[in-house]
Design a protein around this motif. Structure first.
Motif, PDB file in Angstrom:
ATOM      1  N   VAL A   1      36.960  18.144  22.496  1.00  0.00           N
ATOM      2  CA  VAL A   1      35.786  18.548  21.725  1.00  0.00           C
ATOM      3  C   VAL A   1      35.083  17.328  21.144  1.00  0.00           C
ATOM      4  N   ASN A   2      35.834  16.398  20.610  1.00  0.00           N
ATOM      5  CA  ASN A   2      35.240  15.194  20.016  1.00  0.00           C
ATOM      6  C   ASN A   2      34.555  14.330  21.065  1.00  0.00           C
ATOM      7  N   ARG A   3      35.173  14.212  22.234  1.00  0.00           N
ATOM      8  CA  ARG A   3      34.542  13.462  23.320  1.00  0.00           C
ATOM      9  C   ARG A   3      33.272  14.177  23.800  1.00  0.00           C
ATOM     10  N   TRP A   4      33.341  15.487  23.860  1.00  0.00           N
ATOM     11  CA  TRP A   4      32.201  16.297  24.320  1.00  0.00           C
ATOM     12  C   TRP A   4      30.994  16.131  23.413  1.00  0.00           C
ATOM     13  N   ILE A   5      31.210  16.227  22.102  1.00  0.00           N
ATOM     14  CA  ILE A   5      30.054  16.217  21.199  1.00  0.00           C
ATOM     15  C   ILE A   5      29.357  14.854  21.198  1.00  0.00           C
ATOM     16  N   ALA A   6      30.131  13.767  21.299  1.00  0.00           N
ATOM     17  CA  ALA A   6      29.515  12.441  21.394  1.00  0.00           C
ATOM     18  C   ALA A   6      28.785  12.278  22.729  1.00  0.00           C
ATOM     19  N   ALA A   7      29.360  12.820  23.788  1.00  0.00           N
ATOM     20  CA  ALA A   7      28.725  12.738  25.112  1.00  0.00           C
ATOM     21  C   ALA A   7      27.429  13.551  25.149  1.00  0.00           C
ATOM     22  N   MET A   8      27.379  14.661  24.418  1.00  0.00           N
ATOM     23  CA  MET A   8      26.144  15.450  24.355  1.00  0.00           C
ATOM     24  C   MET A   8      25.005  14.635  23.755  1.00  0.00           C
ATOM     25  N   VAL A   9      25.310  13.867  22.721  1.00  0.00           N
ATOM     26  CA  VAL A   9      24.275  13.018  22.111  1.00  0.00           C
ATOM     27  C   VAL A   9      23.806  11.955  23.093  1.00  0.00           C
ATOM     28  N   ARG A  10      24.718  11.410  23.891  1.00  0.00           N
ATOM     29  CA  ARG A  10      24.338  10.380  24.869  1.00  0.00           C
ATOM     30  C   ARG A  10      23.568  10.976  26.043  1.00  0.00           C
ATOM     31  N   LEU A  11      23.999  12.144  26.505  1.00  0.00           N
ATOM     32  CA  LEU A  11      23.308  12.775  27.640  1.00  0.00           C
ATOM     33  C   LEU A  11      21.866  13.112  27.288  1.00  0.00           C
ATOM     34  N   TYR A  12      21.651  13.624  26.107  1.00  0.00           N
ATOM     35  CA  TYR A  12      20.317  14.087  25.720  1.00  0.00           C
ATOM     36  C   TYR A  12      19.575  13.096  24.833  1.00  0.00           C
ATOM     37  N   ARG A  13      20.001  11.846  24.837  1.00  0.00           N
ATOM     38  CA  ARG A  13      19.412  10.881  23.917  1.00  0.00           C
ATOM     39  C   ARG A  13      17.888  10.826  23.971  1.00  0.00           C
ATOM     40  N   PRO A  14      17.228  10.703  25.134  1.00  0.00           N
ATOM     41  CA  PRO A  14      15.760  10.637  25.122  1.00  0.00           C
ATOM     42  C   PRO A  14      15.128  11.898  24.532  1.00  0.00           C
ATOM     43  N   TYR A  15      15.761  13.025  24.756  1.00  0.00           N
ATOM     44  CA  TYR A  15      15.241  14.283  24.218  1.00  0.00           C
ATOM     45  C   TYR A  15      15.429  14.347  22.704  1.00  0.00           C
TER      46      TYR A  15
END
Length: 237
Positions: free
Chosen positions: A170-184
């Motif tokens: 879960v912790n890895r997922w939430i940080a990765a979500m911020v990186r995946l959608y960074r431009p948005y």
């Protein structure tokens, strides 16, 4: 309205960082799904009854090294949404020079010191435990200090949770979500400030950061598999 992001106009390095984050998200899903688990279920595990407004896990998730923080809860009355994550960076983890805006109209004290947190983005989750949207909020919703959009944008790459509570995936997922959608997220945050500025112009002399008629400033529906597929297509020769 968030403008469409032209992925082809992004630097190649940024697209590859986004794709790497997308693949990490998929790996987190696989790890959880193979055990019959999901993101939301792991955050709520052992927390008792799910009560609106309450934070899950209790006392939030906080990384003392990165100063990243998040919690999950529900309060919006949206039939499509189960709840949402709020992500933050605390003051001691921010880039040097980060400072909340000066706002003489403040009618409620803003947090100070390391408590002067900045909300980054919220992640809306559906009933099956998967993300369905991103949004930013007015200040009163999260009781944060208010940092200018470009300072918040500079904080995005610093958000991380490096420990395993309540769940490593879960912790890895939430940080990765911020990186995946960074431009948005950048656009969401910039438009957040534009919405607040417009509200202030219409309500001069009023503390718009405490305006209960304005809670969600900007919202973007998302489709994680679709974005990952688009990024993979751009990597093909």
């Amino acid at each position: 309205m968030i403008p469409e992001i032209d992925l082809t106009a992004l630097p190649t390095a940024r697209r590859r960082e986004m794709l790497a984050a997308g693949r990490e998200i998929e790996a987190c899903y696989r790890a959880l799904e193979n055990g019959g688990l999901n993101i939301v279920g792991e955050v709520l595990r052992g927390q008792g009854d799910f009560v609106e407004i309450e934070h899950y896990p209790s006392d939030d998730v906080f990384d003392a090294e990165t100063h990243g923080q998040y919690y999950y809860h529900a309060h919006r009355g949206n039939d499509d949404e189960h709840g949402h994550f709020h992500t933050f960076l605390r003051a001691d983890g921010m880039p040097e020079g980060s400072r909340p805006i000066d706002y003489p109209l403040a009618s409620d004290p803003w947090p100070t010191g390391d408590e002067a947190i900045s909300h980054l983005v919220a992640i809306s989750m559906d009933a099956w435990g998967y993300p369905m949207g991103l949004f930013c909020t007015n200040r009163w919703v999260t009781a944060e200090a208010w940092y200018p959009a470009e300072q918040v944008v500079a904080m995005l790459d610093l958000f991380a949770i490096g420990h395993a509570f309540p769940n490593w995936a879960v912790n890895r997922w939430i940080a990765a979500m911020v990186r995946l959608y960074r431009p948005y997220i950048e656009e969401l945050v910039r438009q957040r400030d534009a919405v607040i500025a417009d509200r202030q112009e219409k309500l001069p002399g009023r503390d718009v950061f405490e305006d209960r008629d304005l809670d969600i400033t900007t919202y973007l529906p998302i489709d994680v598999p679709s974005l990952i597929q688009r990024l993979e297509t751009l990597e093909q020769p």
